[in-house]
Design a protein around this motif. Structure first.
Motif, mmCIF file in Angstrom:
data_model
loop_
_atom_site.group_PDB
_atom_site.id
_atom_site.type_symbol
_atom_site.label_atom_id
_atom_site.label_comp_id
_atom_site.label_asym_id
_atom_site.label_seq_id
_atom_site.Cartn_x
_atom_site.Cartn_y
_atom_site.Cartn_z
ATOM 1 N N PHE A 1 2.060 1.960 -3.580
ATOM 2 C CA PHE A 1 1.009 2.608 -4.366
ATOM 3 C C PHE A 1 0.911 4.088 -4.013
ATOM 4 O O PHE A 1 0.779 4.944 -4.887
ATOM 5 C CB PHE A 1 -0.347 1.938 -4.127
ATOM 6 C CG PHE A 1 -0.575 0.684 -4.921
ATOM 7 C CD1 PHE A 1 -0.477 0.683 -6.301
ATOM 8 C CD2 PHE A 1 -0.915 -0.496 -4.284
ATOM 9 C CE1 PHE A 1 -0.710 -0.474 -7.039
ATOM 10 C CE2 PHE A 1 -1.149 -1.651 -4.998
ATOM 11 C CZ PHE A 1 -1.037 -1.648 -6.383
ATOM 12 N N LYS A 2 0.963 4.410 -2.723
ATOM 13 C CA LYS A 2 0.857 5.808 -2.294
ATOM 14 C C LYS A 2 2.045 6.622 -2.787
ATOM 15 O O LYS A 2 1.891 7.759 -3.247
ATOM 16 C CB LYS A 2 0.726 5.872 -0.768
ATOM 17 C CG LYS A 2 0.377 7.249 -0.238
ATOM 18 C CD LYS A 2 -0.800 7.891 -0.931
ATOM 19 C CE LYS A 2 -2.109 7.653 -0.269
ATOM 20 N NZ LYS A 2 -3.209 8.415 -0.907
ATOM 21 N N MET B 1 0.825 -1.189 0.000
ATOM 22 C CA MET B 1 0.000 0.000 0.000
ATOM 23 C C MET B 1 0.870 1.254 0.000
ATOM 24 O O MET B 1 0.506 2.257 -0.603
ATOM 25 C CB MET B 1 -0.939 -0.011 1.197
ATOM 26 C CG MET B 1 -2.063 -1.015 1.078
ATOM 27 S SD MET B 1 -3.235 -0.847 2.422
ATOM 28 C CE MET B 1 -3.315 -2.517 2.964
ATOM 29 N N VAL B 2 2.005 1.147 0.672
ATOM 30 C CA VAL B 2 2.935 2.278 0.711
ATOM 31 C C VAL B 2 3.480 2.553 -0.689
ATOM 32 O O VAL B 2 3.570 3.703 -1.112
ATOM 33 C CB VAL B 2 4.079 2.018 1.715
ATOM 34 C CG1 VAL B 2 5.149 3.084 1.624
ATOM 35 C CG2 VAL B 2 3.537 1.927 3.135
ATOM 36 N N GLU C 1 1.665 7.299 -6.425
ATOM 37 C CA GLU C 1 0.628 8.313 -6.645
ATOM 38 C C GLU C 1 1.165 9.715 -6.345
ATOM 39 O O GLU C 1 0.974 10.653 -7.124
ATOM 40 C CB GLU C 1 -0.573 8.008 -5.755
ATOM 41 C CG GLU C 1 -1.690 9.028 -5.854
ATOM 42 C CD GLU C 1 -2.806 8.768 -4.852
ATOM 43 O OE1 GLU C 1 -3.746 9.591 -4.849
ATOM 44 O OE2 GLU C 1 -2.748 7.801 -4.075
ATOM 45 N N LEU C 2 1.859 9.857 -5.221
ATOM 46 C CA LEU C 2 2.329 11.175 -4.794
ATOM 47 C C LEU C 2 3.564 11.662 -5.541
ATOM 48 O O LEU C 2 3.746 12.869 -5.715
ATOM 49 C CB LEU C 2 2.623 11.158 -3.290
ATOM 50 C CG LEU C 2 1.419 10.928 -2.376
ATOM 51 C CD1 LEU C 2 1.877 10.798 -0.921
ATOM 52 C CD2 LEU C 2 0.400 12.040 -2.528
ATOM 53 N N LEU D 1 -4.601 -1.988 -3.265
ATOM 54 C CA LEU D 1 -4.587 -0.528 -3.277
ATOM 55 C C LEU D 1 -5.034 0.051 -1.943
ATOM 56 O O LEU D 1 -4.377 0.905 -1.379
ATOM 57 C CB LEU D 1 -5.522 0.001 -4.369
ATOM 58 C CG LEU D 1 -4.957 0.106 -5.764
ATOM 59 C CD1 LEU D 1 -6.078 0.241 -6.775
ATOM 60 C CD2 LEU D 1 -4.008 1.265 -5.856
ATOM 61 N N ASN D 2 -6.166 -0.412 -1.488
ATOM 62 C CA ASN D 2 -6.755 0.075 -0.243
ATOM 63 C C ASN D 2 -7.401 -1.090 0.492
ATOM 64 O O ASN D 2 -8.065 -1.917 -0.125
ATOM 65 C CB ASN D 2 -7.854 1.113 -0.521
ATOM 66 C CG ASN D 2 -7.333 2.342 -1.208
ATOM 67 O OD1 ASN D 2 -6.472 3.029 -0.687
ATOM 68 N ND2 ASN D 2 -7.855 2.626 -2.398
#
Length: 176
Positions: free
Chosen positions: A4-5, A1-2, A8-9, A24-25
């Motif tokens: 993916f974040k 999950m990290v 994204e960022l 993802l979530n």
């Protein structure tokens, strides 16, 4: 999950992702469905065992093949790995978000889902659904005779698949 974040960022820093055994979530519906199916009341009960029996159950769920170790190794593992239980439990509970709050970001990166075909925690069907949500830049590859800990159960196969994906990045010219 990290991962993916981060992708994204910071899309300029993350060129591609290989994801194994993560989603993802962690939505409340996914969490509830998985915990019910596995016979646990909470993520903490599953992922933070406090007894040898609990650790054996976790490994039975996480691995395709049955692992055998002497009980003394399980006891040592429990003492070393599962410290700070309260904080870890709070983190696990904080990961679960409401279905209403879920949004799937658009990722410019190539994403390769490398999955154990016998993953009991996040089943292959869940990975396939996630691939569809990620649209065209995502691929999925299943590894036979492997569970959630695919990289530990089938390291040679996993590394071969990983190497193929990484090589494809250079063939496409998308890696720098």
């Amino acid at each position: 999950m990290v991962a993916f974040k981060l992708a994204e960022l910071y899309p300029d820093l993350v060129h591609a992702l290989v994801i194994s055994g993560s989603i993802l979530n962690m939505t409340d519906s996914i969490s509830e469905t998985n915990l019910q199916r596995l016979g646990f009341s909470s993520s903490s009960e599953l992922l933070l065992p406090s007894s040898v029996k609990g650790l054996k159950t976790l490994l039975r769920v996480a691995c395709h093949k049955k692992l055998w170790f002497p009980d003394c190794l399980y006891k040592d593992y429990l003492e070393v790995i599962f410290t700070n239980r309260k904080e870890r439990s709070e983190l696990l509970e904080a990961l679960v978000i409401s279905n209403k709050d879920v949004s799937v970001p658009t990722f410019p990166q190539k994403i390769h889902l490398l999955w154990g075909e016998n993953d009991q925690i996040f089943r292959l069907e869940l990975a396939q659904t996630m691939k569809e949500q990620l649209v065209s830049n995502a691929t999925i590859q299943g590894i036979k005779k492997a569970g959630h800990l695919v990289h530990l159960e089938r390291p040679c196969v996993y590394n071969r698949c990983l190497k193929q994906f990484l090589a494809s990045l250079y063939e496409d010219g998308s890696a720098k």
